[in-house]
Design a protein around this motif. Structure first.
Motif, PDB file in Angstrom:
ATOM      1  N   VAL A 164     -55.790  49.842  89.468  1.00  0.00           N
ATOM      2  CA  VAL A 164     -56.368  48.500  89.491  1.00  0.00           C
ATOM      3  C   VAL A 164     -57.759  48.603  90.093  1.00  0.00           C
ATOM      4  O   VAL A 164     -57.945  49.165  91.174  1.00  0.00           O
ATOM      5  CB  VAL A 164     -55.506  47.524  90.320  1.00  0.00           C
ATOM      6  CG1 VAL A 164     -56.231  46.191  90.503  1.00  0.00           C
ATOM      7  CG2 VAL A 164     -54.151  47.312  89.649  1.00  0.00           C
ATOM      8  N   SER A 165     -58.745  48.024  89.395  1.00  0.00           N
ATOM      9  CA  SER A 165     -60.127  48.021  89.873  1.00  0.00           C
ATOM     10  C   SER A 165     -60.608  46.580  89.937  1.00  0.00           C
ATOM     11  O   SER A 165     -60.682  45.895  88.921  1.00  0.00           O
ATOM     12  CB  SER A 165     -61.013  48.838  88.931  1.00  0.00           C
ATOM     13  OG  SER A 165     -62.365  48.789  89.333  1.00  0.00           O
ATOM     14  N   VAL A 166     -60.942  46.114  91.137  1.00  0.00           N
ATOM     15  CA  VAL A 166     -61.371  44.731  91.339  1.00  0.00           C
ATOM     16  C   VAL A 166     -62.887  44.693  91.499  1.00  0.00           C
ATOM     17  O   VAL A 166     -63.439  45.302  92.415  1.00  0.00           O
ATOM     18  CB  VAL A 166     -60.687  44.105  92.572  1.00  0.00           C
ATOM     19  CG1 VAL A 166     -61.256  42.717  92.850  1.00  0.00           C
ATOM     20  CG2 VAL A 166     -59.177  44.025  92.351  1.00  0.00           C
ATOM     21  N   ILE A 167     -63.546  43.976  90.583  1.00  0.00           N
ATOM     22  CA  ILE A 167     -64.998  43.784  90.675  1.00  0.00           C
ATOM     23  C   ILE A 167     -65.355  42.308  90.775  1.00  0.00           C
ATOM     24  O   ILE A 167     -66.520  41.966  90.991  1.00  0.00           O
ATOM     25  CB  ILE A 167     -65.730  44.437  89.484  1.00  0.00           C
ATOM     26  CG1 ILE A 167     -65.063  44.064  88.160  1.00  0.00           C
ATOM     27  CG2 ILE A 167     -65.798  45.943  89.673  1.00  0.00           C
ATOM     28  CD1 ILE A 167     -65.773  44.604  86.940  1.00  0.00           C
ATOM     29  N   GLY A 168     -64.364  41.417  90.617  1.00  0.00           N
ATOM     30  CA  GLY A 168     -64.605  39.998  90.863  1.00  0.00           C
ATOM     31  C   GLY A 168     -64.887  39.794  92.348  1.00  0.00           C
ATOM     32  O   GLY A 168     -64.276  40.448  93.195  1.00  0.00           O
ATOM     33  N   VAL A 169     -65.811  38.909  92.668  1.00  0.00           N
ATOM     34  CA  VAL A 169     -66.199  38.693  94.060  1.00  0.00           C
ATOM     35  C   VAL A 169     -65.169  37.804  94.750  1.00  0.00           C
ATOM     36  O   VAL A 169     -64.921  36.672  94.330  1.00  0.00           O
ATOM     37  CB  VAL A 169     -67.597  38.054  94.151  1.00  0.00           C
ATOM     38  CG1 VAL A 169     -67.946  37.728  95.602  1.00  0.00           C
ATOM     39  CG2 VAL A 169     -68.643  38.992  93.551  1.00  0.00           C
ATOM     40  N   SER A 170     -64.560  38.328  95.811  1.00  0.00           N
ATOM     41  CA  SER A 170     -63.593  37.566  96.606  1.00  0.00           C
ATOM     42  C   SER A 170     -64.152  37.357  98.005  1.00  0.00           C
ATOM     43  O   SER A 170     -64.645  38.297  98.631  1.00  0.00           O
ATOM     44  CB  SER A 170     -62.257  38.315  96.702  1.00  0.00           C
ATOM     45  OG  SER A 170     -61.381  37.662  97.607  1.00  0.00           O
ATOM     46  N   GLN A 171     -64.068  36.126  98.485  1.00  0.00           N
ATOM     47  CA  GLN A 171     -64.498  35.816  99.846  1.00  0.00           C
ATOM     48  C   GLN A 171     -63.319  35.480 100.750  1.00  0.00           C
ATOM     49  O   GLN A 171     -63.496  34.955 101.841  1.00  0.00           O
ATOM     50  CB  GLN A 171     -65.499  34.649  99.828  1.00  0.00           C
ATOM     51  CG  GLN A 171     -66.819  34.989  99.147  1.00  0.00           C
ATOM     52  CD  GLN A 171     -67.760  33.807  99.077  1.00  0.00           C
ATOM     53  OE1 GLN A 171     -67.577  32.894  98.296  1.00  0.00           O
ATOM     54  NE2 GLN A 171     -68.782  33.819  99.926  1.00  0.00           N
ATOM     55  N   ASN A 172     -62.116  35.825 100.295  1.00  0.00           N
ATOM     56  CA  ASN A 172     -60.911  35.546 101.063  1.00  0.00           C
ATOM     57  C   ASN A 172     -60.719  36.631 102.125  1.00  0.00           C
ATOM     58  O   ASN A 172     -60.475  37.793 101.799  1.00  0.00           O
ATOM     59  CB  ASN A 172     -59.688  35.488 100.147  1.00  0.00           C
ATOM     60  CG  ASN A 172     -58.431  35.052 100.891  1.00  0.00           C
ATOM     61  OD1 ASN A 172     -58.431  34.902 102.103  1.00  0.00           O
ATOM     62  ND2 ASN A 172     -57.361  34.850 100.146  1.00  0.00           N
ATOM     63  N   LYS A 173     -60.820  36.245 103.385  1.00  0.00           N
ATOM     64  CA  LYS A 173     -60.675  37.208 104.469  1.00  0.00           C
ATOM     65  C   LYS A 173     -59.217  37.507 104.794  1.00  0.00           C
ATOM     66  O   LYS A 173     -58.922  38.362 105.634  1.00  0.00           O
ATOM     67  CB  LYS A 173     -61.386  36.684 105.723  1.00  0.00           C
ATOM     68  CG  LYS A 173     -62.886  36.531 105.551  1.00  0.00           C
ATOM     69  CD  LYS A 173     -63.548  35.999 106.819  1.00  0.00           C
ATOM     70  CE  LYS A 173     -65.045  35.846 106.622  1.00  0.00           C
ATOM     71  NZ  LYS A 173     -65.705  35.317 107.856  1.00  0.00           N
TER      72      LYS A 173
END
Length: 350
Positions: free
Chosen positions: A264-273
């Motif tokens: 799994v490769s995540v490139i979507g921007v997440s701001q969830n700490k």
């Protein structure tokens, strides 16, 4: 000069801002000929900015012409047509010297590394842009690459390629791309270029799924994306998943959809700490999980060569073009995901 500026949630304004200037002998000023609105800009537009300041110019995607350079700039001269990578390196540390600008060792915060996310580096949705360390942070554009393709090459295409590269896509594999906006569409193209036999595409917007199907993506249909992916892969799951949204739900879908011992490769921007990462699931499935921010400079040489050879077509993701003066309306359209919108370009001359 004229530019857009951010003043809070759903508040993008068009008006006058100070002209950029060469404030260091290593810097340059670029007249912007085409700018883009990125999905990351929508995070800011929806009131989730990367810094608390207001009034700065957003945007980190543009193509233009050099109009002024400092005395120590040696690789560029006024009149040169250039692409401005979304991230800006300091050029002084080992990471930036190797092209890994996202790993800059001198930057104290991430907002120092990207245009248009704070007042530190005013953005590209303007008539002109100041570029620090121009010899490294500008890229000469070869003949035959249009403004439309070049804007996509400033961020969307490199981010997609980076995501696929970190997913370690191998020839003959099945890949799931989650999110079929500009980055997701370029991830699908990148997966095919790397040899994927099948690319499945999941997105809530039917028009995006239909558009992706036009260049070989198999759309994931129905209300239960996980079940649909399982059925499409004979119950096994895809070999790799590239997540290009950044929401909790889509990252969770990626983890649950991929096959045993998949990637799994995540490139979507997440701001969830406090993302509720299912560690037990990942361990039981023996997953590889990659996440990060793309160093545009490192990926660009490969992508420019692929674009010149026709192996990827960045310009196909562009759907709309607006004069800069209609930037607020362009943001509203992009946020609504209406009228078949995929990628919006802004023309600073209008």
């Amino acid at each position: 000069m004229k530019a857009l500026s951010y003043h809070g949630r759903h508040d993008i304004r068009y008006g006058d801002v100070p002209d950029p200037a060469v404030t260091s002998p290593t810097h340059a000023v670029v007249q912007v000929t085409t700018a883009g609105i990125c999905g990351s800009d929508l995070h800011i537009y929806h009131g989730n900015p990367f810094s608390p300041e207001l009034g700065y110019t957003p945007g980190h995607e543009c193509v233009g012409v050099v109009v002024e350079t400092g005395d120590q700039v040696t690789r560029f001269r006024p009149g040169d047509r250039v692409l401005v990578p979304a991230s800006a390196g300091c050029t002084q540390c080992r990471s930036c010297a190797a092209g890994f600008t996202a790993r800059c060792e001198r930057a104290k915060t991430s907002t120092e590394l990207c245009y248009g996310v704070s007042p530190q580096l005013p953005g590209s949705q303007a008539q002109a842009l100041a570029v620090p360390y121009a010899d490294i942070n500008l890229v000469a554009l070869p003949e035959g690459i249009s403004d439309e393709a070049a804007v996509v090459l400033t961020d969307n295409a490199p981010t997609a390629w980076y995501g696929c590269r970190r997913a370690r896509i191998q020839p003959g594999e099945t890949v799931l791309v989650i999110g079929l906006g500009p980055v997701g569409l370029m991830a699908a193209q990148s997966a095919f270029a790397m040899g994927a036999a099948r690319v499945l595409g999941a997105d809530l917007v039917a028009e995006r799924r239909a558009f992706a199907a036009g260049f070989g993506v198999e759309p994931v249909e129905g209300d239960d994306a996980k079940a649909a992916v399982r059925e499409m892969t004979g119950g096994r799951g895809p070999d790799a998943v590239v997540e290009a949204v950044g929401s909790d739900a889509t990252i969770d879908l990626a983890l649950k959809s991929v096959r045993q011992a998949g990637r799994v490769s995540v490139i979507g921007v997440s701001q969830n700490k406090a993302f509720p990462f299912h560690m037990g699931l990942a361990q039981i499935k023996e997953l590889e999980f990659a996440i990060g921010l793309c160093s545009i400079h490192y990926e660009l040489p490969t992508l420019i060569a692929l674009a010149q050879a026709g192996r990827i077509q960045p310009e196909v993701v562009v759907s709309h073009r607006f004069p800069l003066s209609q930037g607020p309306a362009a943001y509203e359209l992009f946020a609504d995901r209406s009228d078949g919108v995929r990628k919006i370009l802004l023309d600073p001359t209008g």
